[in-house]
Design a protein around this motif. Structure first.
Motif, PDB file in Angstrom:
ATOM      1  N   PRO A   1       0.691  -1.358  -0.050  1.00 43.31           N
ATOM      2  CA  PRO A   1      -0.180  -0.087   0.174  1.00 43.31           C
ATOM      3  C   PRO A   1       0.911   1.351  -0.035  1.00 43.31           C
ATOM      4  O   PRO A   1       0.373   2.354  -0.548  1.00 43.31           O
ATOM      5  CB  PRO A   1      -0.687   0.043   1.188  1.00 43.31           C
TER       6      PRO A   1
ATOM      7  N   PRO B   1      -0.534   0.419  -5.939  1.00 44.79           N
ATOM      8  CA  PRO B   1      -1.994   0.859  -6.100  1.00 44.79           C
ATOM      9  C   PRO B   1      -2.046   1.815  -7.281  1.00 44.79           C
ATOM     10  O   PRO B   1      -3.165   1.877  -8.142  1.00 44.79           O
ATOM     11  CB  PRO B   1      -2.254   1.783  -4.843  1.00 44.79           C
TER      12      PRO B   1
ATOM     13  N   SER C   1      -7.128  -2.202   0.347  1.00 44.92           N
ATOM     14  CA  SER C   1      -7.836  -1.233   1.073  1.00 44.92           C
ATOM     15  C   SER C   1      -8.577  -0.322   0.355  1.00 44.92           C
ATOM     16  O   SER C   1      -7.833   0.318  -0.692  1.00 44.92           O
ATOM     17  CB  SER C   1      -6.802  -0.568   1.919  1.00 44.92           C
TER      18      SER C   1
ATOM     19  N   LYS D   1      -9.330   2.662   1.238  1.00 51.70           N
ATOM     20  CA  LYS D   1      -8.978   4.074   1.389  1.00 51.70           C
ATOM     21  C   LYS D   1      -7.524   4.339   0.555  1.00 51.70           C
ATOM     22  O   LYS D   1      -7.328   5.223  -0.060  1.00 51.70           O
ATOM     23  CB  LYS D   1      -8.687   4.343   2.825  1.00 51.70           C
ATOM     24  N   ILE D   2      -6.656   3.091   0.402  1.00 53.20           N
ATOM     25  CA  ILE D   2      -5.741   3.330  -0.329  1.00 53.20           C
ATOM     26  C   ILE D   2      -5.846   3.482  -1.796  1.00 53.20           C
ATOM     27  O   ILE D   2      -5.291   4.039  -2.673  1.00 53.20           O
ATOM     28  CB  ILE D   2      -4.585   1.800  -0.099  1.00 53.20           C
TER      29      ILE D   2
ATOM     30  N   ARG E   1      -6.794   6.859  -2.505  1.00 54.66           N
ATOM     31  CA  ARG E   1      -5.687   7.795  -2.424  1.00 54.66           C
ATOM     32  C   ARG E   1      -4.977   7.635  -3.846  1.00 54.66           C
ATOM     33  O   ARG E   1      -4.575   8.826  -4.145  1.00 54.66           O
ATOM     34  CB  ARG E   1      -4.859   7.278  -1.126  1.00 54.66           C
TER      35      ARG E   1
ATOM     36  N   PRO F   1      -4.430   4.844   6.256  1.00 55.83           N
ATOM     37  CA  PRO F   1      -3.486   5.676   5.480  1.00 55.83           C
ATOM     38  C   PRO F   1      -3.080   7.024   6.142  1.00 55.83           C
ATOM     39  O   PRO F   1      -1.948   7.773   6.026  1.00 55.83           O
ATOM     40  CB  PRO F   1      -3.967   6.126   3.958  1.00 55.83           C
TER      41      PRO F   1
END
Length: 94
Positions: free
Chosen positions: A12, A17, A40, A42-43, A46, A83
């Protein structure tokens, strides 16, 4: 029916990603397969911000919940990374 493929995001904190989300920006992929990102949410979000991508993320609990259409990344959210949390030396000592 197009085959379902799982794609892990790798580290991550690495470039994985961003590579995954850049690759899935290509609509041709969706004509061939149903890509399911594993990692994830959230990753992945991002990574989309880092590359300034208009794609959206849909978290799914099972592969059958995915819509598998270009423009939306279906993510089997394993929610294992925060993160916004920064590690300190105290975090590394158990």
């Amino acid at each position: 029916m197009r085959p379902l493929i799982g794609i892990t995001i790798g580290d991550p904190a690495g470039i994985g990603p961003e590579i995954v989300v850049r690759s899935l920006a290509n609509p041709d992929i969706y004509r061939q397969v149903r890509p399911l990102v594993i990692g994830s949410k959230k990753i992945v979000e991002r990574a989309l911000r880092v590359i300034n991508s208009p794609l959206t993320v849909q978290a799914v609990a099972t592969p059958t919940e995915g819509i598998y259409r270009h423009g939306t990344l279906d993510v089997l959210d394993i929610n294992n990374v925060q993160p916004e949390h920064r590690l300190t030396g105290a975090d590394l000592i158990e």
